[in-house]
Design an enzyme around this catalytic site. Structure first.
Site, PDB file in Angstrom:
ATOM      1  N   ASN A 166      15.112  63.414 -20.670  1.00  0.00           N
ATOM      2  CA  ASN A 166      13.936  62.855 -21.321  1.00  0.00           C
ATOM      3  C   ASN A 166      13.895  61.330 -21.226  1.00  0.00           C
ATOM      4  O   ASN A 166      13.226  60.780 -20.332  1.00  0.00           O
ATOM      5  CB  ASN A 166      13.895  63.318 -22.783  1.00  0.00           C
ATOM      6  CG  ASN A 166      12.557  63.032 -23.437  1.00  0.00           C
ATOM      7  OD1 ASN A 166      11.775  62.239 -22.949  1.00  0.00           O
ATOM      8  ND2 ASN A 166      12.286  63.670 -24.557  1.00  0.00           N
ATOM      9  N   ASP A 167      14.629  60.651 -22.097  1.00  0.00           N
ATOM     10  CA  ASP A 167      14.525  59.184 -22.163  1.00  0.00           C
ATOM     11  C   ASP A 167      14.815  58.489 -20.835  1.00  0.00           C
ATOM     12  O   ASP A 167      14.203  57.464 -20.526  1.00  0.00           O
ATOM     13  CB  ASP A 167      15.487  58.648 -23.231  1.00  0.00           C
ATOM     14  CG  ASP A 167      15.068  59.062 -24.630  1.00  0.00           C
ATOM     15  OD1 ASP A 167      13.848  59.231 -24.849  1.00  0.00           O
ATOM     16  OD2 ASP A 167      15.946  59.225 -25.490  1.00  0.00           O
ATOM     17  N   VAL A 168      15.724  59.059 -20.048  1.00  0.00           N
ATOM     18  CA  VAL A 168      16.113  58.385 -18.797  1.00  0.00           C
ATOM     19  C   VAL A 168      15.036  58.491 -17.720  1.00  0.00           C
ATOM     20  O   VAL A 168      15.208  57.984 -16.618  1.00  0.00           O
ATOM     21  CB  VAL A 168      17.440  58.944 -18.233  1.00  0.00           C
ATOM     22  CG1 VAL A 168      18.577  58.664 -19.198  1.00  0.00           C
ATOM     23  CG2 VAL A 168      17.343  60.418 -17.929  1.00  0.00           C
ATOM     24  N   ALA A 175      15.859  58.533 -28.145  1.00  0.00           N
ATOM     25  CA  ALA A 175      15.296  57.248 -28.536  1.00  0.00           C
ATOM     26  C   ALA A 175      14.145  57.411 -29.522  1.00  0.00           C
ATOM     27  O   ALA A 175      13.680  56.438 -30.101  1.00  0.00           O
ATOM     28  CB  ALA A 175      14.831  56.471 -27.304  1.00  0.00           C
TER      29      ALA A 175
END
Lengths: 488, 107
Positions: free
Chosen positions: A415-417, A455
């Site tokens: 997700n965040d990456v 995050a």
């Protein structure tokens, strides 16, 4: 120094050289296994040499020559007990559970280092005045600084590592919540403990001898380890585990100073340095400082912020057959696996899909973000276990330019990456190096829901017009994709 | 400062530099086995634990050194075995199920 002691010291030196050489061979998958064996050989030589030395030399504290029976019993029983436990857990652990086991081994290593310093201090203090306090002013010959400094450092670092690693291990196992746990005033407690340790250490370094003060240091360090790791969340674990590994190395080096043993100093310093580098690499991969991570994770629940980007984009859901057609008729496919893939136990399913696509002539590679997983490089191990050949596992900097040529990027459990918001200033992920998934011609995201990542912000990738969302469980979704591609 | 301490400090600093130099080249693919391998290396604390066990005369010392030896051995044995298990899985080509079963050496 007699002949035997010289020989054993040379054996220690060869052992230390084995560690360095073994680590050097770890820089390529082709030689790494051999490197580990060399390192293990060095260890066997160093330990075996020590046993011979202890068995033959006269112990100054004992009237009899050689190792007393009690010593034999302690050493052999300890080796049998600890070795058995280590062997059993190492043989049976699942690869997804690897980080917690490494963390557990790290905890016991740090614990052993701290125990050596504690034992050494108690022995030095006993003849002076058992259990009581000798102030420096009495002019009694106390414990010299070159012993008391490494003793205190060993106990503090080893103690912090012991409880810190145990807690990290517990969090990873799920015994303790993996979420950042924040107690009101928790940072004050941590700061208070640090102050107590500092004052107690200075008291001992000033030449005072005190067993009670030593126990204050032990207790404060053990509690510090807990309060340090408690507020750190699961996705920051790669940083925490490498930091604690580095700590243990340093504690072992300190134990080497306490005992005047070079091989402990060399091996400890090696691990301390290597752990420090890995910690830095992991923190850089999240664009955060190590201090920032230790002080507390972001997105702990309440602080969820909007990415502040183009709001209200529409999310396009696609069907299984649509996704299968895109994949099957692509030339280049890049799979982006995240920890969600491992949680769903979908490593084998993704490998099956990749093999199927390759048989159809599709080029498949995997884009691995440095912090994917729960310890540095964890995702590589999980995919290697699922029999993915390592040349297909590509590092971020290496594969990022290739997203532009990819027909399809398949994101599973990451997700965040992948969030393009990281390229803009002013978001919680700003500046974090990301995989350029949005550069691919088409993007498929397998995800259960629109839930947020660690995050705590929305992923702008999901509202990209090129993105199709497959709302399903990773393992089931991949299995369905395999079936759909086969049916084409 | 004694000569021994100075020599020990020299060794310490050089080993740190050596650690930096050796690790900087390791690719991310191998970070987990590397960390696990480094983790087993600090199991060298077993040597120190054995030294204190050999000279332990009172009960407290004996208990402390027993725990230290057991802890350190767990670190050493577990660390090397688990690292080997991991590294064994890194292969250049996918293994055919049959061939894999036949050729995979027992760890």
């Amino acid at each position: 120094m007699d002949l035997l002691e010289s020989l054993v010291r040379i054996a220690w030196l060869i052992g230390a050289a084995g560690f360095v050489f073994g680590l050097m061979r770890m820089n390529s998958p082709a030689t790494a296994r051999n490197g580990n064996l060399i390192s293990a050989g060095g260890m066997a030589l160093a330990v075996g040499g020590t046993l011979v030395l202890l068995a033959v030399t006269t112990n100054p504290d004992s009237p009899h020559p050689g190792l007393p029976i009690a010593g034999w019993v302690i050493i052999l029983a300890g080796i049998a007990f600890g070795g058995g436990l280590g062997l059993y857990t190492a043989r049976t652990v699942k690869m997804t559970a690897m980080p917690q086991l490494v963390s557990l081994f790290n905890a016991v290593g740090g614990g052993a280092a701290a125990l050596i310093a504690i034992d050494d201090y108690l022995r030095l203090a006993a003849p002076l005045c058992a259990g009581c306090i000798i102030p420096a002013t009495q002019g009694i010959q106390g414990i010299p600084l070159e012993v008391s400094i490494p003793t205190v450092l060993d106990i503090v670092i080893g103690g912090i590592t012991f409880t810190g690693s145990l807690l990290a291990s517990g969090k990873l196992m799920g015994i303790i919540s993996g979420k950042p746990i924040k107690v009101p005033g928790g940072q004050l407690v941590t700061a208070g403990l640090a102050l107590i340790v500092a004052v107690a250490a200075i008291y001992l370094w000033a030449g005072n001898v005190s067993v009670p003060v030593l126990f204050v240091i032990i207790a404060a360090s053990l509690i510090f380890g807990i309060t340090m790791v408690l507020p750190i969340g699961g996705a920051d674990m790669p940083v925490v585990i490498s930091l604690l590994n580095s700590f243990t190395g340093t504690a072992v080096a300190m134990a080497g100073f306490v005992l005047g043993n070079d091989v402990l100093i060399i091996a400890g310093a090696l691990v301390g340095a290597s752990g420090a580098i890995l910690t830095k690499l992991m923190a850089d991969a999240m664009n955060r400082s190590v201090l920032n991570i230790m002080i507390g994770g972001f997105g702990g629940g309440e602080g969820t912020v909007s990415a502040g980007g183009p709001e209200g984009g529409t999310v396009r859901a696609i069907g299984m057959d649509d996704a299968a057609i895109q994949l099957a008729y692509a030339t280049n496919v890049i799979i982006v696996p995240g920890y969600g893939l491992a949680v769903a136990q979908a490593q084998h399913a993704v490998r099956e899909l990749a093999e199927l696509l390759e048989k159809r002539g599709v080029n498949v590679s995997y884009a691995i973000h440095p912090v994917a997983g729960r310890m540095p490089g964890h995702m590589n191990v999980l995919l290697a276990e699922a029999n993915v050949p390592y040349p297909q596992l590509r590092e971020m900097d290496d594969i990022n330019p290739e997203f532009e040529r990819a027909d399809v990027a398949l994101v599973v459990g990451a997700n965040d990456v992948t969030n393009p918001a990281a390229r803009r200033a002013g978001t919680p992920v700003s500046g974090m190096p990301i995989l350029d998934v949005d550069h691919a011609k088409s993007i498929i995201v397998i995800k259960r829901s629109m839930g947020r990542g660690y995050a705590g912000i929305d992923n702008e990738l999901y509202v990209n017009p090129k993105t199709g969302m497959l709302f399903t469980d990773a393992k089931q979704g991949l299995a369905d994709l395999v079936a759909a591609v086969k049916a084409l | 400062m004694s000569t021994e301490l100075l020599a020990a400090l020299t060794v310490f600093v050089l080993a740190i530099l050596c650690g930096f130099a050796v690790i900087s080249k390791v690719p991310a693919t191998l970070h987990t086995p590397l960390m696990s391998g480094a983790n087993s290396i600090h199991g060298i604390v077993l040597v120190g634990s054995m030294v204190i066990a050999a000279s332990a005369t009172d009960l407290l010392s004996q208990v402390i050194s027993f725990i230290a030896v057991a802890f350190a051995t767990m670190n050493v044995v577990g660390g090397y075995v688990v690292t080997d298990r991991m590294l064994q899985m890194f292969r250049r080509k996918p293994v055919e199920p049959k061939a894999g079963a036949a050729e995979s050496p027992k760890a």
